[in-house]
Design a protein around this motif. Sequence first.
Motif, short mmCIF file in Angstrom:
data_model
loop_
_atom_site.label_atom_id
_atom_site.label_comp_id
_atom_site.label_asym_id
_atom_site.label_seq_id
_atom_site.Cartn_x
_atom_site.Cartn_y
_atom_site.Cartn_z
N GLN A 92 0.71 -1.21 -0.06
CA GLN A 92 -0.06 -0.16 -0.06
C GLN A 92 0.84 1.26 -0.03
OE1 GLN A 92 -1.52 1.00 3.86
NE2 GLN A 92 -0.99 -1.01 4.50
N ARG A 93 0.31 2.18 -0.49
CA ARG A 93 0.93 3.82 -0.52
C ARG A 93 -0.06 4.78 -1.01
NH1 ARG A 93 5.47 2.99 -5.03
NH2 ARG A 93 4.20 2.18 -6.71
N ILE A 94 0.13 6.00 -0.65
CA ILE A 94 -1.02 7.05 -1.15
C ILE A 94 -0.06 8.26 -1.53
CG2 ILE A 94 -1.18 7.61 1.26
CD1 ILE A 94 -4.18 8.12 0.67
N THR A 95 -0.84 8.73 -2.59
CA THR A 95 -0.25 9.92 -3.08
C THR A 95 -1.23 11.35 -2.80
OG1 THR A 95 1.16 8.84 -4.70
CG2 THR A 95 0.65 11.20 -5.22
N ASN A 96 -0.68 12.41 -2.44
CA ASN A 96 -1.44 13.72 -2.17
C ASN A 96 -1.50 14.27 -3.47
OD1 ASN A 96 -2.66 16.03 -1.68
ND2 ASN A 96 -1.41 16.57 -0.06
N THR A 97 -2.67 14.23 -4.23
CA THR A 97 -2.47 14.73 -5.62
C THR A 97 -3.28 16.33 -5.35
OG1 THR A 97 -4.66 13.79 -6.03
CG2 THR A 97 -2.94 12.66 -6.55
N GLY A 98 -3.49 16.76 -4.39
CA GLY A 98 -4.27 18.10 -4.14
C GLY A 98 -3.30 19.37 -3.90
N GLU A 99 -3.68 20.04 -3.71
CA GLU A 99 -2.86 21.49 -3.34
C GLU A 99 -2.79 21.82 -1.65
OE1 GLU A 99 -4.28 24.74 -5.74
OE2 GLU A 99 -4.09 23.40 -7.70
N THR A 100 -3.36 21.18 -1.00
CA THR A 100 -3.11 21.19 0.46
C THR A 100 -2.90 19.73 0.89
OG1 THR A 100 -5.75 20.82 0.77
CG2 THR A 100 -5.28 23.13 0.48
N ASP A 101 -2.62 19.81 2.41
CA ASP A 101 -2.37 18.58 2.94
C ASP A 101 -3.58 17.71 2.83
OD1 ASP A 101 0.24 19.68 3.75
OD2 ASP A 101 -0.47 19.89 5.91
N LEU A 102 -3.22 16.33 2.50
CA LEU A 102 -3.97 15.25 2.64
C LEU A 102 -4.04 14.67 4.11
CD1 LEU A 102 -6.02 12.88 1.45
CD2 LEU A 102 -3.64 11.84 0.84
N GLU A 103 -5.21 14.52 4.95
CA GLU A 103 -5.25 14.11 6.08
C GLU A 103 -6.25 12.90 6.10
OE1 GLU A 103 -6.07 16.87 9.21
OE2 GLU A 103 -4.22 17.87 8.65
N PHE A 104 -5.68 11.52 6.88
CA PHE A 104 -6.87 10.73 6.94
C PHE A 104 -6.71 9.85 8.11
CE2 PHE A 104 -3.08 9.49 4.36
CZ PHE A 104 -2.61 8.38 4.89
N TYR A 105 -7.75 9.20 8.50
CA TYR A 105 -7.46 8.46 9.76
C TYR A 105 -6.99 6.95 9.36
CZ TYR A 105 -10.70 11.62 11.98
OH TYR A 105 -11.34 12.83 12.75
N CYS A 106 -6.22 6.49 10.17
CA CYS A 106 -5.61 5.39 9.97
C CYS A 106 -6.09 4.23 11.22
CB CYS A 106 -4.06 5.06 10.01
SG CYS A 106 -3.47 6.20 8.87
N LEU A 107 -7.03 3.41 10.96
CA LEU A 107 -7.58 2.58 11.78
C LEU A 107 -6.82 1.06 11.84
CD1 LEU A 107 -9.44 1.93 13.98
CD2 LEU A 107 -11.22 1.38 12.31
N CYS A 108 -6.13 0.60 12.48
CA CYS A 108 -5.61 -0.70 12.40
C CYS A 108 -6.03 -1.55 13.41
CB CYS A 108 -4.16 -0.51 12.83
SG CYS A 108 -3.17 0.59 11.81
N VAL A 109 -6.34 -2.90 12.78
CA VAL A 109 -6.80 -3.91 13.54
C VAL A 109 -5.86 -5.33 13.39
CG1 VAL A 109 -8.91 -5.48 14.00
CG2 VAL A 109 -9.02 -3.32 13.35
N PRO A 110 -5.14 -5.76 14.54
CA PRO A 110 -5.21 -5.36 15.79
C PRO A 110 -4.54 -3.92 15.62
CG PRO A 110 -3.78 -7.25 15.55
CD PRO A 110 -4.59 -6.91 14.23
N ARG A 111 -3.92 -3.39 16.99
CA ARG A 111 -3.10 -2.17 16.91
C ARG A 111 -1.80 -2.21 16.12
NH1 ARG A 111 0.49 -0.85 21.37
NH2 ARG A 111 1.03 -2.53 22.41
N PHE A 112 -1.69 -0.95 15.82
CA PHE A 112 -0.18 -0.83 14.93
C PHE A 112 1.06 -1.23 15.93
CE2 PHE A 112 3.25 1.59 13.84
CZ PHE A 112 3.65 1.07 12.49
N ARG A 113 1.77 -1.75 15.55
CA ARG A 113 3.15 -2.01 16.26
C ARG A 113 4.17 -1.93 15.46
NH1 ARG A 113 0.09 -6.10 16.65
NH2 ARG A 113 1.48 -7.55 15.29
N PRO A 114 5.13 -1.07 15.74
CA PRO A 114 6.37 -0.99 14.65
C PRO A 114 7.07 -2.13 13.99
CG PRO A 114 6.54 0.58 16.60
CD PRO A 114 5.31 -0.26 17.05
N GLY A 115 7.12 -3.19 14.79
CA GLY A 115 7.73 -4.28 14.05
C GLY A 115 6.94 -5.01 13.09
#
Length: 121
Positions: A92-115
Amino acid sequence: MAPEWFVGNAGSKEFWTEERCYITELLNDPASPDASLAVARVEPGVTTQLHKLVGISERYIVRKGKGVVEVDGIAQLLDVGDQAVIPADTAQRITNTGETDLEFYCLCVPRFRPGSYVSLE
């Protein structure tokens, strides 16, 4: 003493990631192992790092801006209110195609762990 079900405000601040975006963790605590919630902010013209989350599914929910998300090689335009449901272990990846910041919620299941984060670049 607070009840065990209470998770206090940890005062999370926005931080920069190698993924090429800013993250503010709203909820990522061992007291809530089933899910985590963050806000990601991607600057105009930026594409985040191609990556996958091992064993963690993710849902993007756009709250500001617009962009193009790529999941398992398939691209889709996203606008405010749109969602992307990303299965665990999927590129996965995402590109901001607009002229302002792109902001989105990231809901992870189960919780995100750096590893669990694996760069595919």
